[in-house]
Design an enzyme around this catalytic site. Structure first.
Site, PDB file in Angstrom:
ATOM      1  N   GLU A 110       0.811  -1.223   0.000  1.00  8.29           N
ATOM      2  CA  GLU A 110       0.000   0.000   0.000  1.00  8.29           C
ATOM      3  C   GLU A 110       0.848   1.278   0.000  1.00  8.29           C
ATOM      4  OE1 GLU A 110      -3.142  -0.104   2.905  1.00  8.29           O
ATOM      5  OE2 GLU A 110      -4.188  -1.685   1.808  1.00  8.29           O
TER       6      GLU A 110
ATOM      7  N   GLU B  28      -5.637  -7.764  -1.173  1.00  8.03           N
ATOM      8  CA  GLU B  28      -6.350  -7.647   0.099  1.00  8.03           C
ATOM      9  C   GLU B  28      -7.811  -7.295  -0.170  1.00  8.03           C
ATOM     10  OE1 GLU B  28      -4.813  -5.038   3.102  1.00  8.03           O
ATOM     11  OE2 GLU B  28      -2.733  -5.686   2.829  1.00  8.03           O
TER      12      GLU B  28
END
Length: 472
Positions: free
Chosen positions: A190, A293
């Protein structure tokens, strides 16, 4: 036995015989990369380690942490993953378990020893692993899950931070280059690069460094802005070879304060539109997508009087997402495998020593709103925040446009004041819960995370097992 190294072919992942290998799995978050909502502490992982070391003493804390890491994942966990049809486990790790910030570029034995152990446990069950550097020197994003104590992602502004990340990946590539059960390397989790162009440049650099040592393993590349966008990637001269491009696909319809998923055609269209927007780059360049995710949180009886109804909706949301990814033929990895009851496939028991110890503190976290995941609407906090946010937006027209682009002024204030500053101020109070604990008591606390003492979330694991079985 693994059929050679996995590799990218077109938009698919194949073995050495060219057979498509559909990867379906989860992630071992909360282990070598701890997160506050997953184990119950406030603030950041490094703050957790520092506070408990101060309370317990270095030797006693190290023994406790070793026990925790061992109990968190054993052969029983690997066997359980296999039993529900999963063939992949993403392994998030904090760079600080592999390199000390005060002694950089010296590989720490502790991190690699535990990584070796879990990789072997998984390969014995026919499960691939993906190594995920979830936290890098300087922090690649402004959130707690990159172990960021300041909300400033300094990784992008200091070359030495990037040099150290490349160095660590070189060490890992050298160690694991001959292991075909490793599906590849996820260099950054991320990332949030406000300029957008430094991320693809870093991927080019770290990719060359890894492949000078290890030319075989796939690179799993997260998009920018929490793995949600690809602005800046078209500046690359060419698409990087043998790479899979990862999105994270959380839906607000699966979180406490969002509009809840209702199984309507409109809700399903919203899910698909969000997914397609995030992987427009992959479809345009005809490269593989990985949903690295996703997953909803689950309500508890303590916080939601209608928790059973709420959770039925969350399972339907998860089913809709799994169906969507299977329809598009993309590999996926849920977040996460194990936690204290927020969104894990397996959770510590409410009656466990760990949960009983931290339950009053978790209630306080809800009350003062210092946990991004563990939250209910707090009128007291909202009444304090609203005039501040309104004042900021009045005096600064650009405040609400500050990167990350998916945050507004309120999000920035919460991240900087509640989830960072205020949360860290509670670390000592949390650590005091462990003061005076005997070695046996600490062992019982760590053992709360062992598989035999945990509780599978049956509706979730049955859904995963059915999804895998139906696809075969």
């Amino acid at each position: 036995m693994a059929q050679g190294f996995l590799k990218v072919k077109g938009t698919s992942i194949v073995d050495e015989n060219g057979k498509v290998v559909p990867l379906r799995g989860t992630a071992l978050g909360g282990w070598l990369n701890m997160e506050n909502f997953m184990t119950g502490y406030p603030g950041t992982e490094s703050g957790f380690h520092t506070a408990l070391t101060e309370v317990l003493g270095k030797e006693k804390y190290e023994a406790f942490h070793e026990r925790f890491l061992h109990q968190f994942f054993t052969e029983k966990d690997a066997a359980f993953l296999k039993s529900i049809g999963m063939n992949t486990l993403r392994l998030p790790f904090n760079h600080r378990h592999f390199e000390d910030d005060m002694n950089p570029r010296v590989l720490r034995e502790k991190g690699v020893r535990h990584l070796d152990r879990v990789i072997k446990l998984c390969s014995d069950q026919g499960i691939y692993t993906i190594l995920d550097m979830h936290t890098v020197p300087g922090c690649q994003n402004p959130d707690w899950h990159s172990d960021n104590n300041t909300s400033y992602a300094a990784f992008w502004d200091f070359k030495d931070h990037q040099d150290r990340a490349v160095w660590l990946w070189e060490q890992l590539a050298e160690r694991y280059k001959d292991n075909p059960w490793i599906a590849g390397y996820n260099p950054l989790n991320e990332p949030c690069d406000p300029q957008h162009v430094r991320l693809p440049a870093f991927y080019e650099r770290v990719g060359k460094a890894i492949r000078a040592i290890d030319p075989n393993h796939i690179l799993w590349l997260d998009g920018n802005t929490f793995a949600m966008e690809w602005k800046g990637f078209d500046a690359l001269a060419e698409v990087m070879p043998n790479c899979v491009y990862s999105i994270h696909d959380y839906s607000k319809m699966g979180f406490p304060l969002g509009t809840q998923y209702d199984s309507s055609p409109e809700a399903d269209q919203k899910l698909e539109a969000q997914f397609l927007r995030k992987c427009e780059y992959q479809h345009r360049h005809k490269v593989p997508v990985w949903v690295g995710e996703f997953g909803p949180t689950y309500a508890s009886s303590d916080l939601d009087p209608h928790f059973e109804k709420t959770n039925r909706g969350r399972y339907k949301l998860l089913a809709a997402q799994l169906s969507l990814y299977e329809r598009y033929g993309v590999p996926w990895s849920t977040w996460c495998y194990k936690d204290i009851g927020m969104l894990g496939a397996v959770s510590t028991s409410d009656s466990s020593p760990w949960n009983k110890l931290i339950a009053p503190f978790n209630a306080k976290k809800v009350q003062v709103q210092i946990d991004s995941f563990l939250r209910q609407q707090s009128q007291e906090v909202e009444d304090l925040l609203t005039p501040l946010v309104e004042w900021i937006d009045k005096v600064s027209a650009t405040a609400t446009k500050t990167y990350p682009s998916n945050w507004r002024t309120r999000d920035h204030v919460k991240r900087n004041v509640l989830y960072t500053f205020l949360a860290s101020s509670f670390l000592q109070e949390y650590a005091e819960l462990f003061r005076g604990k005997s070695d046996d008591e600490l062992d019982e606390l760590a053992s709360s995370f062992s598989f035999e003492n945990c509780v599978p979330r049956k509706e979730l694991t049955d859904l995963i097992a059915k999804t895998v079985a139906d696809s075969q």
